[in-house]
Scaffold this active site. Structure first.
Site, short mmCIF file in Angstrom:
data_model
loop_
_atom_site.label_atom_id
_atom_site.label_comp_id
_atom_site.label_asym_id
_atom_site.label_seq_id
_atom_site.Cartn_x
_atom_site.Cartn_y
_atom_site.Cartn_z
N LYS A 193 23.78 -2.77 -23.74
CA LYS A 193 23.46 -4.16 -23.43
C LYS A 193 21.97 -4.33 -23.21
O LYS A 193 21.40 -3.78 -22.28
CB LYS A 193 24.17 -4.64 -22.17
CG LYS A 193 23.95 -6.15 -21.96
CD LYS A 193 24.33 -6.63 -20.57
CE LYS A 193 23.15 -6.73 -19.63
NZ LYS A 193 22.16 -7.75 -19.97
N GLU A 267 17.06 5.05 -14.17
CA GLU A 267 15.60 5.09 -14.25
C GLU A 267 15.14 3.78 -13.64
O GLU A 267 15.30 2.73 -14.24
CB GLU A 267 15.17 5.26 -15.70
CG GLU A 267 13.81 5.87 -15.84
CD GLU A 267 12.74 4.81 -15.79
OE1 GLU A 267 12.29 4.50 -14.67
OE2 GLU A 267 12.37 4.29 -16.84
N CYS A 301 7.59 0.41 -15.15
CA CYS A 301 8.14 0.97 -13.92
C CYS A 301 7.22 2.02 -13.34
O CYS A 301 7.17 2.20 -12.13
CB CYS A 301 9.52 1.55 -14.19
SG CYS A 301 9.57 2.52 -15.69
N GLU A 398 7.43 -3.14 -5.27
CA GLU A 398 7.10 -3.18 -6.69
C GLU A 398 6.91 -4.63 -7.13
O GLU A 398 7.81 -5.45 -6.96
CB GLU A 398 8.23 -2.52 -7.49
CG GLU A 398 7.91 -2.43 -8.98
CD GLU A 398 9.00 -1.69 -9.75
OE1 GLU A 398 10.18 -1.87 -9.45
OE2 GLU A 398 8.63 -0.94 -10.69
#
Lengths: 486, 285, 303
Positions: A193, A267, A301, A398
């Site tokens: 997906k 991840e 990331c 983040e």
């Protein structure tokens, strides 16, 4: 007649617009689900638009897969696994993967343009980084398909079965490659997906998969929002979940699979430290800082979002950094000279702006480059915050945008402690000319990828993945195979 | 009159009683009490984690050779106290033959992992030929503090087979002993203590698994949890691990020897560094 | 006050990572220069060229022909600039002076026992003074690479300072001969020495040694100029020489200058190309963008 020898005192020289042509790309108005090598309508008959974040124009309508559609895809994948893919020799599997890689290369330009249109990333990056790396990932893992026993010498390697894979919007095609290539090489079948804002390149990849003659059901691509992803995660006949995305969603997935037989690789997020010592190659370090935080609008990331500069060179580094920021072009992702493209979505832009506001409210000093940004679309100026500490929210959370926080440090022990002072552990950068110091630092930093005197480098042979809340499992290299083998 | 042994717990290189002051009796096959052992609490887990974290840096930075030597020393010490272990095992219901086998397996297990200490890195790491001018390698690093729930049906090997690979790879451990058969665990702590293992590297608690395991699983400073089929407890433990994305290694059945038990408790770290191409012209070496 | 070599004034302890430099340079090379900016850029390139002949077989005839070309690049096309200067040996300066008449094309002369620089201070000074007396506007000296590599940085510094004094009003370009310095760290250090000793320009190469003006080397020197400017506010010029023979490469050099030093350096007062065949390639590119037709060398004069 003597001519004039002057530089016609015209010293304002700028780059004219240099947009990549879109004439060679083919986009459908409406995209269906890709199940069993066929394009099928979603059972809900519902579609959602995917837009160009640089213009807010609708590019196409994308099918929204329901639980029933996911079930159909998983069944197709299971059937393909039991009847075809698990019986095929590794060498034959490898040939299919090689063929996909080759066909992607042939259509590299089209992929790059569509990626930039759909995601907002500059064409320079989609052309030079995302697409070639994605092709190379397929090439790399293709060659493993008939050599799995060398990858895990202490076990007899066996595929897991059906892999459910959920990927993010920051590197849409590349993440699809990171997921699909090792899964197929190891002998699994796939239900993938893509992220809802960036489905297009995965669907173009589906076209190639169909054209390549890959047996039906080996790769299925279902598009949709989080509920589609949840349907994959919760499907009882999925053996493996591979997810790249936020730590929050990663935890939701991990809770959902608790107590089941499903293996996971996650991840997730990061808040990676980029550390500059006073003996660093300063100009290259400045370049590394730029690549670390402004590559892909900071939607990375492993972005080097927490900069640590040794105090005795901090003024010099920050001065050079600001000067370098002024030569970054922000704007049309399709322009070949654009360095920073569009923020992927309105939602993400709001998040970034929220953090910029928090930073200001926390009393950090903000610096934004003096560039102009387009009035339409989602854009954010490259941003620095100085005068921050580990205690500021903007250094802890983040942001996933072009926003860098800068802290100074005095000693090696101090910077190691602060760099590790985070629940994340994805990556880190170290800049120093001294070899022994590099190895001291790289050993002590608790992160899965360490870039010494470089930053944000990726390669199919190079394992990637995090410590702590940045997730587990590795993607890339020989270590990336074990995620898809028993 | 026989002097009975006091079974304490082992935290940070010391043998305290549980901070809770609680005990529970261990009975033999005939139903008579053979010992009282500590019924450790969440706070004991907390203290053990603090001790394990404190020494993680030092232990993981010891040379691999040194860790191998220390594991081998543990095997020697275990061999030296063989009789005591045999006695405890039989007291707890093992047959003589089974007890002998279990002790031997435990010694072999320690020798096996002693040998791996300076070798597993070579097997599992890689130099990665990237397509740019960089030297790139992936090496293993210990995860950190490991929570271990000993395999419950045995007293000694179920403990040793998880401790040895964890510390062999440079991790430190907080261990919950077998709830029903805890005697060997405390004696094994004495082996650890006398084997040059720095205090805090191995911490051993006795008590209820249903109390200790969830405390380890939920502790935010524990990096991984190792268990072997705890039945209904498996799912809640898996859920509790999620908060800090603790690596949850729930084995159905673990054997006493295997490289995978070491590597499962290692992180892969990939390092990049530029390679300078000397000169501008072509080089032919 | 006499200048002396003082490393503490310099950022020459700056470390340079060559791989990082290569990546940075590659990024300049991805800039796409199209349409108006290409045209404008190519005009600038023409006007920044030091049209050069530095051969043992140079004759008055050769120099005269080149001087004419310097003023008349492609007369069939109106509106083109001249080159910045011609660059010749000292013995040819008077010929060039005569050939150029009252043109504003400048005369640069190499000196200091070009290209090796292996001679005495006295001879180098005399060589320089002679060229200036003959009418040179600019002096392109070479540094003593042997002394540099032997670690005699003060010697190199003092020599440059002495030649600068001998130049009088002529502007001094200091050739580092980067192909013999081997590492970018050396290039950076030599740049700093030259700048601090009084160079008006720093220049990569004599054209006699390969590699010459690679973009990595030019980048490194531009960063030295940038750091000096940031420290002192004084502008230093830059001249890559040798190996830049295509319009594309020249434009990439301009991109570097623009993005590192900024628009103020984009004139021939501060930036030059030392080249002989570059001009024609630029002219062909210009004519191609005017006409849309790919060009043939047969239509462009070679002097």
């Amino acid at each position: 007649m003597a001519k004039k020898n002057t530089a016609n005192s015209q010293t304002e020289w700028d780059y004219a617009a240099s947009p990549e042509s879109t004439s060679h790309i083919r986009l459908e108005k409406k995209y269906q689900l890709f199940i069993n090598n066929e394009w099928v309508e979603p059972s809900s008959k519902k579609y959602f638009p995917t837009i160009n974040p640089a213009t807010e124009d609708v590019l196409a309508e994308i099918a929204w897969a329901t639980d029933a559609d996911v079930d159909k895809a998983v069944k197709a994948a299971r059937k393909a696994y039991t009847e075809v893919w698990s019986k095929m020799s590794g060498a034959e599997r490898g040939k299919y993967i090689y063929r996909i890689a080759r066909m992607m290369q042939e259509r590299a330009r089209e992929f790059a343009v569509i990626e930039s249109l759909d995601s907002g990333k500059p064409i320079r990056e989609s052309r030079d980084v995302d697409v070639p790396l994605a092709c190379n990932h397929f090439f790399y893992y293709a060659g493993w398909a008939d050599k799995l026993e060398y990858a895990m010498p202490h076990k007899k390697p066996e595929a897991l079965g059906v892999a459910g894979q959920i990927i993010p919007w920051n590197f849409p095609l590349l993440m699809a490659a990171w997921k699909i290539a090792p899964a197929l090489a190891a002998g699994n079948t796939v239900v993938l997906k893509p992220a809802e804002t960036t489905s297009l390149t995965a669907l173009k990849l589906a076209e190639i998969i169909k054209d390549s003659g890959l047996p039906p059901g080996v790769v299925n691509i279902v598009t949709g929002y989080g509920d589609t992803g949840a349907a994959i995660v919760n499907h009882p006949d999925v053996d493996k979940i591979a997810f790249t995305g936020s730590t929050n969603v990663g935890k939701i997935i991990q809770r959902a699979v608790a107590g089941t037989h499903k293996k996971t690789t996650l991840e997730l997020g990061g808040k990676s430290a980029n550390i500059i010592f006073d003996d660093a190659p300063i100009d290259q370090a400045v370049e590394g800082i730029i690549n670390g935080i402004f590559f892909n609008q900071g939607h990375v990331c492993c972005a080097g979002s927490r900069l640590f500069v040794q105090e005795n060179v901090a003024d010099l580094v920050i001065k050079k950094l600001k000067a370098r920021m002024e030569s970054l072009y922000v704007g049309d992702p399709l322009d070949k000279n654009t360095d920073i493209g569009a923020i992927n979505s309105k939602e993400q832009l709001d998040t970034i702006n929220k953090y910029i506001k928090i930073g200001k409210a926390e009393g950090a000093e903000i610096y934004q480059s003096d560039c102009s940004i387009p009035s339409k679309g989602f854009f954010c100026k490259p941003t620095l915050f100085t005068g921050v500490s580990q205690s500021h929210v903007i250094t802890q959370e983040e942001i996933f945008g072009p926003v860098l926080t800068i802290q100074t440090f005095r000693t090696i022990d101090e910077v190691i402690q602060k760099a590790n002072n985070t629940p994340y552990g994805l990556a880190a950068g170290v800049w120093t000319d001294k070899g022994s110091r590099i190895f001291n630092l790289t050993t002590k930093l608790r992160a899965g990828v360490i870039w010494a005197n470089t930053y944000n480098k990726f390669d199919p042979v190079s394992p990637f993945g995090g410590y702590k809340e940045s997730g587990f499992g590795r993607e890339g290299g020989v270590h990336g195979l074990s995620a898809y083998l028993k | 009159m026989e002097i009975l042994k006091t079974y304490k717990i082992y935290i940070g290189g010391a043998f305290p009683r549980t901070e809770s002051g609680r005990y529970y009796p261990i009975v033999d096959a005939s139903g008579s009490t053979i010992a009282n052992v500590c019924l450790s609490s969440r706070k004991d887990v907390r203290n053990a984690v603090v001790a394990a974290r404190k020494v993680f840096g030092g232990w993981s930075e010891k040379t691999a050779f040194n860790r191998g030597q220390i594991l081998y020393r543990m095997a020697e010490m275990l061999e030296g106290r063989k009789l005591q272990f045999l006695e405890e095992l039989t007291k707890q219901g093992s047959s003589k033959e089974a007890a002998a086998l279990e002790v031997q397996e435990s010694i072999d297990c320690l020798v096996y992992y002693a040998g791996w200490a300076d070798k597993f890195q070579q097997i599992a790491s890689s130099v990665n030929p990237v397509s740019s001018s960089h030297f790139n390698f992936s090496a293993l690093e210990p995860m950190g503090v490991i929570g271990i729930v000993a395999a419950q049906e045995t007293s000694l090997i179920g403990l040793v087979k998880f401790i040895a690979p964890a510390i062999c790879g440079g991790n430190t451990a907080v261990v919950a002993a077998s709830e029903a058969f805890p005697l060997c665990a405390v004696t094994f702590a004495e082996v650890v203590h006398s084997s040059d293992v720095p205090g805090g590297v191995v911490n051993i608690l006795t008590g209820k698994v249903s109390e200790l395991a969830p405390a380890m699983a939920a502790h935010m400073d524990v990096n991984a949890l190792v268990t072997e089929s705890l039945g209904e407890l498996d799912k809640p433990l898996a859920l509790a691990c999620v908060d800090n994305l603790k690596r949850n290694l729930a084995y159905q059945h673990a054997v006493p020897q295997g490289l995978q038990y070491i590597t499962a408790l290692q992180e892969v770290k990939t390092t990049w560094h530029p390679i300078e191409q000397i000169g501008g012209a072509s080089s032919s070496y | 006050m006499k200048k002396t070599y003082n490393p503490s004034l310099m950022l020459s302890n700056t470390r340079i990572d060559k791989v990082g430099v290569e990546e940075r340079v590659a990024r300049f090379q991805t800039r796409s220069i199209k349409n108006e900016s290409k045209k404008q850029g190519l005009h600038m390139v023409l006007n920044m060229i030091d049209l050069t002949t530095l051969e043992g077989k140079d004759t008055p005839g050769k120099v005269q022909q080149m001087c004419y070309k310097a003023q008349h690049l492609h007369d069939v096309h109106p509106g083109l600039p001249t080159v910045a200067a011609v660059c010749v040996y000292p013995s040819m300066v008077s010929i060039a002076r005569k050939a150029l008449g009252n043109s504003s094309v400048k005369i640069a002369s190499v000196s200091t026992a070009f290209p090796s620089g292996q001679s005495t201070r006295e001879i180098k000074l005399a060589d320089t003074k002679f060229a200036v007396e003959q009418g040179a506007d600019e002096i392109d000296m070479v540094i003593s690479r042997g002394k540099f590599l032997a670690g005699e940085y003060s010697f190199v510094f003092d020599e440059i300072a002495a030649i600068k004094e001998a130049c009088g009003k002529a502007r001094l370009k200091v050739i580092l001969e980067t192909g013999e310095l081997c590492t970018l760290d050396h290039v950076r250090m030599a740049s700093d020495i030259a700048i601090h000793a009084g160079a008006d320009f720093i220049k990569t190469s004599t054209g006699k040694i390969q590699p010459a003006a690679t973009m990595q080397v030019t980048y490194t020197m531009l960063m030295a100029i940038k750091d000096y400017y940031d420290q002192t506010g004084i502008m230093i010029g830059m001249k890559p020489a040798g190996g830049i023979s295509t319009a594309k490469l020249a434009l990439h050099n301009l991109v570097m200058v623009k993005e590192i030093l900024g628009n103020p350096w984009l004139s021939n007062e501060w930036f030059r190309f030392g080249a002989s065949s570059l001009a024609n390639d630029v002219l062909m590119q210009l004519m191609k963008s005017e006409s849309g037709l790919y060009q043939s060398p047969d239509y462009f004069s070679i002097d």
